[in-house]
Write a protein that holds these residues in place. Structure first.
Motif, PDB file in Angstrom:
ATOM      1  N   GLU A 331       0.834  -1.208   0.000  1.00 53.87           N
ATOM      2  CA  GLU A 331       0.000   0.000   0.000  1.00 53.87           C
ATOM      3  C   GLU A 331       0.873   1.264   0.000  1.00 53.87           C
ATOM      4  OE1 GLU A 331      -3.726   0.776   2.609  1.00 53.87           O
ATOM      5  OE2 GLU A 331      -2.059   1.615   3.749  1.00 53.87           O
ATOM      6  N   ALA A 332       1.855   1.295   0.905  1.00 51.41           N
ATOM      7  CA  ALA A 332       2.689   2.497   1.024  1.00 51.41           C
ATOM      8  C   ALA A 332       3.486   2.735  -0.252  1.00 51.41           C
ATOM      9  CB  ALA A 332       3.611   2.361   2.233  1.00 51.41           C
ATOM     10  N   VAL A 335       1.120   4.014  -3.083  1.00 51.06           N
ATOM     11  CA  VAL A 335       0.634   5.388  -2.895  1.00 51.06           C
ATOM     12  C   VAL A 335       1.780   6.387  -3.093  1.00 51.06           C
ATOM     13  CG1 VAL A 335      -0.383   6.997  -1.228  1.00 51.06           C
ATOM     14  CG2 VAL A 335      -1.279   4.676  -1.422  1.00 51.06           C
ATOM     15  N   VAL A 336       2.947   6.069  -2.561  1.00 54.56           N
ATOM     16  CA  VAL A 336       4.079   6.998  -2.704  1.00 54.56           C
ATOM     17  C   VAL A 336       4.506   7.096  -4.177  1.00 54.56           C
ATOM     18  CG1 VAL A 336       6.516   7.321  -2.135  1.00 54.56           C
ATOM     19  CG2 VAL A 336       4.889   6.751  -0.336  1.00 54.56           C
ATOM     20  N   ARG A 337       4.439   5.954  -4.881  1.00 55.29           N
ATOM     21  CA  ARG A 337       4.778   5.973  -6.313  1.00 55.29           C
ATOM     22  C   ARG A 337       3.813   6.881  -7.077  1.00 55.29           C
ATOM     23  NH1 ARG A 337       5.232   0.670  -6.718  1.00 55.29           N
ATOM     24  NH2 ARG A 337       3.065   0.384  -7.381  1.00 55.29           N
ATOM     25  N   LYS A 470       1.760   7.712  11.055  1.00 50.46           N
ATOM     26  CA  LYS A 470       1.494   7.043   9.774  1.00 50.46           C
ATOM     27  C   LYS A 470       2.695   7.194   8.841  1.00 50.46           C
ATOM     28  CE  LYS A 470      -2.682   7.885   8.048  1.00 50.46           C
ATOM     29  NZ  LYS A 470      -3.934   8.661   7.858  1.00 50.46           N
ATOM     30  N   ALA A 471       3.286   8.388   8.827  1.00 48.04           N
ATOM     31  CA  ALA A 471       4.461   8.596   7.962  1.00 48.04           C
ATOM     32  C   ALA A 471       5.624   7.731   8.455  1.00 48.04           C
ATOM     33  CB  ALA A 471       4.845  10.072   7.945  1.00 48.04           C
ATOM     34  N   LEU A 476       8.879   2.910   7.636  1.00 40.39           N
ATOM     35  CA  LEU A 476       9.446   1.675   8.195  1.00 40.39           C
ATOM     36  C   LEU A 476       9.148   0.469   7.312  1.00 40.39           C
ATOM     37  CD1 LEU A 476       9.926   0.701  11.727  1.00 40.39           C
ATOM     38  CD2 LEU A 476       8.363  -0.797  10.527  1.00 40.39           C
ATOM     39  N   VAL A 477       7.878   0.346   6.845  1.00 48.00           N
ATOM     40  CA  VAL A 477       7.557  -0.866   6.068  1.00 48.00           C
ATOM     41  C   VAL A 477       8.194  -0.831   4.678  1.00 48.00           C
ATOM     42  CG1 VAL A 477       5.446  -1.518   7.310  1.00 48.00           C
ATOM     43  CG2 VAL A 477       5.267  -0.007   5.331  1.00 48.00           C
ATOM     44  N   ILE A 478       8.441   0.384   4.160  1.00 50.44           N
ATOM     45  CA  ILE A 478       9.104   0.454   2.854  1.00 50.44           C
ATOM     46  C   ILE A 478      10.599   0.179   3.007  1.00 50.44           C
ATOM     47  CG2 ILE A 478       9.808   2.023   0.992  1.00 50.44           C
ATOM     48  CD1 ILE A 478       7.103   3.348   1.137  1.00 50.44           C
ATOM     49  N   LYS A 479      11.191   0.798   4.027  1.00 54.13           N
ATOM     50  CA  LYS A 479      12.664   0.766   4.102  1.00 54.13           C
ATOM     51  C   LYS A 479      13.232  -0.480   4.783  1.00 54.13           C
ATOM     52  CE  LYS A 479      16.763   3.099   4.775  1.00 54.13           C
ATOM     53  NZ  LYS A 479      17.465   4.221   5.262  1.00 54.13           N
TER      54      LYS A 479
END
Ligand code: HEM
Length: 493
Positions: A331-332, A335-337, A470-471, A476-479
């Motif tokens: 999800e992260a 959305v960031v993409r 949330k940020a 954390l889940v991306i990196k």
């Protein structure tokens, strides 16, 4: 003829009047104001035994409260504290009444004062005029969109600096202190900006002050009221934290005050930070470096402990339920993409929002929330007829409410995406309305969801807290990678 009619109606009128009086008496008995000494006690009512209970309560408060909640889920019960009764208010109707009653009747500040001993731990001026909370309610929240790039930048740097991981290295870290370091840095990027938000002496002082306020507030409350003015200053470390903060903040605040005096309140290049927001509304004595420092310490205190605890719990929940990791990463990343790292993009991460909300539900700050003291001379009367006298203390059993199966399906089970599902189901069944937009979001408060309280004093910092957490979770889940193995299951009951 008319007299005859009247005579025949007389018995009817008499019976009708009697029935009316009877009904009135039944109504009055049922709605008789329940005085405070008629409110059920959980524990003992005897003089000595209730003192013993007050000591037991110090160790076993959650058990007492849960027992009371199960007995009186829509009523009020009381438990013995060392120097007063604590009235515990249950059920959505009564909780709403507490939340919506004005400060002049049920005081949030007088309730908090008993818990944190504000005068001694945070400062007399904080206890007498907490005007600084208005900056959180207005300027700080209003500026979240504008300041988000700074918050995001600080999250990236703080995780790198504090974790100091090289490549694919794994290393053990104490979770709460590590989170306090990160949260204090990120929060202070918004409060005081660069470079101060990276000054370890300033940050350590804020973290230590937060811990001291909680600890010394609890210790001072163990003494009777008449001893507190003597004992309070001896136990509290306020003077020390204040002096340390003043040494660092003093010159900065002096410069800001001088700039305003010279160039007016809207001088070009004025930083968009907490110092400016405080100066916009501070008056008289409040515009001194000493008082402004106390306010900055107080806002740090409100922000650091609560948010660090919330993120720490979320991390424990994530390691206990790692199946949530990859869906949140997906999800992260998506959305960031599509939208980049913006505050608005966070609104499109319902899984991350839901996960944090669920973690807060199962790990509320404590067993009780919304501490209030009755300050109106006439006491406070609930709609069920219960009257609490002037000076009474009350609170809401948040933990019991959150674990109540009539509020949540499988209430004791962690279900990270339950709120995301509820939102989708709700939207599928109803025409979306204005009110629905924020229903079941991390920031939405309700009598059955109380991590931020509800009503007039519901945490004004929750919009910032939600943005920040949330940020942080999205980062954390991306990196970082998910835990390698599932730890033993955490139990919630
Ligand atoms: C996860 C993080 C947080 C939690 C769980 C939390 C929780 C709470 C709760 C339960 C209350 C009392 C509500 C009541 O009694 O009705 C409160 C009040 C307050 N919070 Fe927070 N809070 C958080 C973060 C923050 C942050 C980041 C700030 C500041 C930036 C903040 C500032 C305040 C202030 C100023 C009040 C007092 C409100 C008033 O005077 O009416 N909080 N918070």
């Amino acid at each position: 003829m008319d007299n005859l009619k009247l005579d025949s109606l007389k018995p009817l009128i008499q019976y009708g009047a009697l029935a009316g009086i009877g009904l009135f008496l039944v109504y009055k008995t049922m709605h008789k104001p329940k005085r405070e000494d008629e409110i059920p006690i959980v524990g003992s009512s005897g003089f000595l035994s209730s003192y013993l209970d007050a000591f037991t309560y110090l160790l076993k408060a959650p058990e007492f409260i849960q027992r009371g909640y199960e007995l009186y889920p829509n009523g009020i019960f009381r438990v013995a504290q060392l120097y007063h009764w604590e009235y515990i208010v249950c059920g959505p109707k009564l909780v709403k009444e507490v939340g919506n009653t004005p400060e002049s009747v049920l005081s949030f500040y007088a309730g908090v004062d008993e818990m944190t001993q504000t005068k001694y731990t945070l400062g007399r001026s904080i206890s007498e005029d907490p005007y600084h909370q208005l900056t959180v309610r207005s300027s700080l929240t209003r500026n979240l969109h504008t300041c988000f790039p700074d918050v995001r930048d600080e999250i990236v740097c703080a995780f790198d600096d504090v974790l100091q991981l090289q490549g694919s290295e794994w290393k053990p870290l104490p979770v709460l202190p590590t989170m306090m370091n990160i949260v204090s840095r990120v929060s202070n990027r918004l409060f005081v900006g660069l470079p101060l938000c990276r000054n370890t002496e300033y940050l350590d002082n804020n973290v230590q002050h937060t811990i001291d306020v909680v600890r010394s507030g609890m210790s001072i409350s163990l003494f009777p009221e008449f001893m507190r003015p003597t004992i309070g200053p001896l136990i509290s470390h306020k003077e020390l934290s204040w002096a340390r903060a003043l040494k660092i903040l003093g010159p900065i605040l002096e410069e800001r005050l001088a700039k305003e005096a010279e160039l007016g309140s809207d001088w070009p290049g004025k930083p968009n930070d907490l110092i400016s927001w405080l100066l916009e509304i501070a008056v008289g004595e409040q515009r001194t470096t000493e008082d402004l420092t106390l306010r900055i310490l107080a806002i740090n205190m409100a922000a650091i402990h609560t948010s660090s605890m919330a993120f720490t719990h979320a991390l424990f929940d994530l390691t206990t339920h790692p199946e949530h990791f990859l869906p949140m990463r997906e999800e992260a990343e998506r959305v960031v993409r599509e939208e980049g790292w913006t505050k608005a993009a966070l609104n499109n991460m319902p899984k991350i929002d839901s996960f944090l909300r669920e973690s807060q539900r199962l790990n509320p700050g404590g067993s009780l929330v919304m501490q209030r003291r009755v300050v109106s001379k006439d006491g406070f009367r609930f709609s069920d007829g219960t009257v609490l006298p002037h000076g009474a203390f009350m609170s809401i059993p948040s933990r019991a409410v959150h674990y109540d199966t009539s509020n949540y399906e499988n209430a004791a089970t962690f279900d990270g995406f339950r709120f995301e599902r509820e939102r989708v189901e709700h939207m599928a069944q109803h025409e979306p309305s204005e009110q629905d937009i924020f229903k079941r979001h991390m920031i939405s408060v309700a009598p059955d969801h109380l991590p931020f309280g509800t009503g007039k004093h519901a945490c004004p910092g929750r919009f910032f807290a939600a943005t920040e957490l949330k940020a942080m979770l999205a980062h954390l889940v991306i990196k970082y990678d998910p835990p390698l193995r599932k730890p033993t299951n955490k139990r919630y009951v």
